[in-house]
Design a protein around this motif. Structure first.
Motif, PDB file in Angstrom:
ATOM      1  N   VAL A 216       0.834  -1.206   0.000  1.00 31.26           N
ATOM      2  CA  VAL A 216       0.000   0.000   0.000  1.00 31.26           C
ATOM      3  C   VAL A 216       0.866   1.253   0.000  1.00 31.26           C
ATOM      4  O   VAL A 216       0.627   2.201  -0.762  1.00 31.26           O
ATOM      5  CB  VAL A 216      -0.952   0.000   1.209  1.00 31.26           C
ATOM      6  CG1 VAL A 216      -1.705   1.326   1.311  1.00 31.26           C
ATOM      7  CG2 VAL A 216      -1.941  -1.162   1.112  1.00 31.26           C
ATOM      8  N   LEU A 222      -2.509   4.141  -4.469  1.00 34.14           N
ATOM      9  CA  LEU A 222      -3.124   3.319  -3.431  1.00 34.14           C
ATOM     10  C   LEU A 222      -2.885   3.925  -2.055  1.00 34.14           C
ATOM     11  O   LEU A 222      -3.769   3.926  -1.191  1.00 34.14           O
ATOM     12  CB  LEU A 222      -2.565   1.901  -3.498  1.00 34.14           C
ATOM     13  CG  LEU A 222      -3.256   0.844  -2.642  1.00 34.14           C
ATOM     14  CD1 LEU A 222      -4.748   0.792  -2.925  1.00 34.14           C
ATOM     15  CD2 LEU A 222      -2.616  -0.527  -2.882  1.00 34.14           C
ATOM     16  N   ARG A 223      -1.693   4.464  -1.850  1.00 35.72           N
ATOM     17  CA  ARG A 223      -1.389   5.124  -0.580  1.00 35.72           C
ATOM     18  C   ARG A 223      -2.302   6.329  -0.363  1.00 35.72           C
ATOM     19  O   ARG A 223      -2.840   6.535   0.732  1.00 35.72           O
ATOM     20  CB  ARG A 223       0.073   5.572  -0.564  1.00 35.72           C
ATOM     21  CG  ARG A 223       0.481   6.265   0.738  1.00 35.72           C
ATOM     22  CD  ARG A 223       1.979   6.563   0.755  1.00 35.72           C
ATOM     23  NE  ARG A 223       2.360   7.550  -0.247  1.00 35.72           N
ATOM     24  CZ  ARG A 223       3.258   7.342  -1.195  1.00 35.72           C
ATOM     25  NH1 ARG A 223       3.848   6.164  -1.319  1.00 35.72           N
ATOM     26  NH2 ARG A 223       3.560   8.309  -2.047  1.00 35.72           N
ATOM     27  N   THR A 225      -5.324   6.898  -1.678  1.00 34.11           N
ATOM     28  CA  THR A 225      -6.718   6.510  -1.440  1.00 34.11           C
ATOM     29  C   THR A 225      -6.897   5.920  -0.051  1.00 34.11           C
ATOM     30  O   THR A 225      -7.928   6.123   0.588  1.00 34.11           O
ATOM     31  CB  THR A 225      -7.195   5.504  -2.504  1.00 34.11           C
ATOM     32  OG1 THR A 225      -6.327   4.351  -2.519  1.00 34.11           O
ATOM     33  CG2 THR A 225      -7.202   6.143  -3.879  1.00 34.11           C
ATOM     34  N   ALA A 226      -5.881   5.201   0.440  1.00 31.66           N
ATOM     35  CA  ALA A 226      -5.976   4.624   1.781  1.00 31.66           C
ATOM     36  C   ALA A 226      -5.961   5.711   2.859  1.00 31.66           C
ATOM     37  O   ALA A 226      -6.741   5.665   3.818  1.00 31.66           O
ATOM     38  CB  ALA A 226      -4.835   3.635   2.018  1.00 31.66           C
ATOM     39  N   GLY A 333     -12.664   2.836  -4.930  1.00 35.90           N
ATOM     40  CA  GLY A 333     -11.493   2.482  -4.135  1.00 35.90           C
ATOM     41  C   GLY A 333     -11.289   0.984  -4.029  1.00 35.90           C
ATOM     42  O   GLY A 333     -10.182   0.474  -4.241  1.00 35.90           O
ATOM     43  N   GLU A 337      -8.194  -1.460  -5.688  1.00 31.65           N
ATOM     44  CA  GLU A 337      -7.383  -2.432  -4.944  1.00 31.65           C
ATOM     45  C   GLU A 337      -7.428  -3.800  -5.627  1.00 31.65           C
ATOM     46  O   GLU A 337      -6.399  -4.470  -5.790  1.00 31.65           O
ATOM     47  CB  GLU A 337      -7.913  -2.587  -3.514  1.00 31.65           C
ATOM     48  CG  GLU A 337      -7.788  -1.356  -2.648  1.00 31.65           C
ATOM     49  CD  GLU A 337      -8.644  -1.495  -1.398  1.00 31.65           C
ATOM     50  OE1 GLU A 337      -8.819  -2.647  -0.931  1.00 31.65           O
ATOM     51  OE2 GLU A 337      -9.156  -0.481  -0.902  1.00 31.65           O
ATOM     52  N   ASN A 350      -6.181  -5.666   1.395  1.00 34.09           N
ATOM     53  CA  ASN A 350      -7.540  -5.315   1.822  1.00 34.09           C
ATOM     54  C   ASN A 350      -7.589  -5.051   3.316  1.00 34.09           C
ATOM     55  O   ASN A 350      -8.233  -4.102   3.783  1.00 34.09           O
ATOM     56  CB  ASN A 350      -8.507  -6.455   1.476  1.00 34.09           C
ATOM     57  CG  ASN A 350      -8.752  -6.576  -0.013  1.00 34.09           C
ATOM     58  OD1 ASN A 350      -8.593  -5.614  -0.752  1.00 34.09           O
ATOM     59  ND2 ASN A 350      -9.124  -7.757  -0.451  1.00 34.09           N
ATOM     60  N   THR A 352      -5.149  -4.100   5.274  1.00 34.74           N
ATOM     61  CA  THR A 352      -4.442  -2.854   5.592  1.00 34.74           C
ATOM     62  C   THR A 352      -5.334  -1.639   5.362  1.00 34.74           C
ATOM     63  O   THR A 352      -5.437  -0.740   6.215  1.00 34.74           O
ATOM     64  CB  THR A 352      -3.173  -2.730   4.723  1.00 34.74           C
ATOM     65  OG1 THR A 352      -2.303  -3.842   4.992  1.00 34.74           O
ATOM     66  CG2 THR A 352      -2.434  -1.426   5.026  1.00 34.74           C
ATOM     67  N   VAL A 353      -6.002  -1.621   4.217  1.00 33.97           N
ATOM     68  CA  VAL A 353      -6.868  -0.482   3.878  1.00 33.97           C
ATOM     69  C   VAL A 353      -8.079  -0.433   4.812  1.00 33.97           C
ATOM     70  O   VAL A 353      -8.483   0.641   5.275  1.00 33.97           O
ATOM     71  CB  VAL A 353      -7.313  -0.570   2.408  1.00 33.97           C
ATOM     72  CG1 VAL A 353      -8.318   0.524   2.078  1.00 33.97           C
ATOM     73  CG2 VAL A 353      -6.102  -0.463   1.481  1.00 33.97           C
ATOM     74  N   GLN A 354      -8.672  -1.590   5.118  1.00 33.19           N
ATOM     75  CA  GLN A 354      -9.847  -1.611   5.988  1.00 33.19           C
ATOM     76  C   GLN A 354      -9.495  -1.243   7.419  1.00 33.19           C
ATOM     77  O   GLN A 354     -10.273  -0.566   8.100  1.00 33.19           O
ATOM     78  CB  GLN A 354     -10.502  -2.991   5.932  1.00 33.19           C
ATOM     79  CG  GLN A 354     -11.186  -3.266   4.606  1.00 33.19           C
ATOM     80  CD  GLN A 354     -11.906  -4.597   4.581  1.00 33.19           C
ATOM     81  OE1 GLN A 354     -12.279  -5.138   5.615  1.00 33.19           O
ATOM     82  NE2 GLN A 354     -12.114  -5.134   3.395  1.00 33.19           N
TER      83      GLN A 354
END
Length: 425
Positions: A216, A222-223, A225-226, A333, A337, A350, A352-354
């Motif tokens: 991520v 991706l970074r 959006t996270a 988003g 991913e 998933n 990590t983002v959640q």
């Protein structure tokens, strides 16, 4: 294949059917659990707040470990098992109530167990979708699944109110437990069997977690959006912590009116689930993501303007636009991913983002409650709205504004970061 045409895909149709009723049932519990705590267990306001914290704390405490665990297992068996176990956890509440032995400790334990199982379910479900329908169709797939969530968000609170009023809160939770059984049965009918995850040399859980975080962090888009998702969740949770109190105490509306306002406003979520793919094709997925982030922040600025009478229109408009924006951002988003992440890393990414997004919720709720005590609910709504709008800065300062569409290529940590930087310049 069109948006609705994806339902001709048998296995996806069964996944969608499993999710449909379950989402409404989950929304029933969102209202039924606190009503049970207040009306039958005479819980204090602080105890009621603990229920929400117990449900979402699992993401913060166990989310990363769950992602590493799910990466070593097939997704479908995890989905079926977690549905069955969530049904059992919630079913324990009406059973105990029927025998007159229900306690607050049991309720909070059941909610906490359900929260842990939900983390595993969501991580596995997000990883399972691209394997089932292909990465080129995940936007449509996520839109249809978000449609279920939107319908549940609109219908669930009203249904919960009637169930509690006519049959009692434990009966409402019985209904929710049955929806998990419904989901497990439909998931069990999916024919496609996943290949066993590649058996690599045994890595430590810490190394697996680090791989997801590194992936991520090394991808600029991706970074961005996270971080946006986490910051928006934090400030949105501040808003949600005081919104009902604001409407009842400051604006002076009845609890029934609060439900109506939310139901009408959340129709924006329904619209978003249907039109996201079309908007992404017209505007470009990358452009749409940062535009919708700004629009969502502006919508939150309307909430503090709410007043009695016609002043309630501000609340309805804000909820309509905000719910529209949140669903569009969620579909884009999650689809990003799923498209850009290799299969073996997807559960960990998933997770990590959640964890970043859901882990911020209990923190935001505490901040919102504390600020409301110090400065009042309307001031808290202004601060939260400013925070949601400022969250868009993380997207505006990223390479996202220099590309039309989010990339779809598969990549590994390091190499993917370089490719994305190149494509964004």
């Amino acid at each position: 294949m069109s948006f609705w045409g994806l339902l001709r895909h048998r296995d996806f149709r069964h996944l969608w059917a499993a999710d449909a009723l379950s989402q409404t049932g989950s929304r029933v519990s969102v209202l039924a659990v606190p009503l049970l705590a207040v009306s039958e267990l005479h819980a204090s306001a602080f105890e009621v707040s603990l229920l929400r914290a117990a449900e979402t704390a699992a993401y913060l405490v166990l989310g990363l470990q769950t992602g590493a665990w799910c990466a070593r297992r097939r997704s479908r068996p995890v989905l079926v098992a977690t549905d069955l176990l969530r049904a059992a956890a919630l079913l324990s509440i009406p059973i105990a109530a029927a025998f007159g032995v229900l306690t607050f400790a049991q309720v909070i334990a059941a909610v906490a167990v359900s929260g842990v199982l939900t983390v595993a379910f969501e991580v596995s479900a997000t990883s399972y979708l691209p394997a089932m329908i292909g990465r080129d169709r995940v936007v449509d797939g996520n839109s249809l699944l978000q449609l279920n969530r939107s319908v549940g968000a609109v219908a669930g609170p009203g249904l919960a109110g009637y169930l509690v009023q006519w049959f009692t809160a434990p009966a409402a939770l019985l209904v929710d437990s049955l929806t998990y059984l419904w989901s497990a049965l439909w998931l069990g009918t999916i024919r496609r069997r996943e290949p066993r995850p590649e058996q690599k040399p045994r890595a430590t859980t810490r190394a697996d977690i680090a791989a997801g975080i590194r992936f991520v962090w090394q991808h600029p888009l991706l970074r961005a959006t996270a971080i946006y998702g986490a910051s928006r969740s934090l400030t949105q949770a501040m808003h949600m912590a005081v919104a009902v109190v604001f409407l009842i105490r400051d604006v002076g509306v009845s609890p029934g009116t609060v439900g109506v306002l939310g139901t009408v406003g959340l129709t924006g979520a329904l619209l978003a689930a249907v039109v996201t793919r079309r908007l992404a094709d017209i505007v470009g997925s990358a452009r749409l993501l940062w535009l919708i982030a700004v629009l969502t922040g502006l919508a939150f600025l309307l909430y503090p303007l709410t007043g009695p009478g016609w002043g309630l229109v501000w609340y309805v408009v804000a909820t309509f636009v905000a719910s529209f924006g949140v669903i569009v951002a969620s579909v884009l988003g999650v689809s990003f991913e799923q498209q850009v992440c290799p299969d073996d890393l997807l559960p960990r990414v998933n997770a990590t983002v959640q964890v970043a997004a859901w882990g911020a919720i209990p923190l935001g709720s505490l901040l919102g409650g504390a600020l409301a005590e110090l400065a009042g609910t309307r001031v808290t709504l202004w601060v939260a709205a400013g925070g949601v709008l400022l969250s868009a800065v993380f997207l505006l300062l990223s390479p996202l504004t220099r590309v039309r569409d989010l990339p779809r290529q598969l990549s590994r940590p390091g190499e993917g970061a370089g490719r994305q930087r190149k494509s964004a310049t």
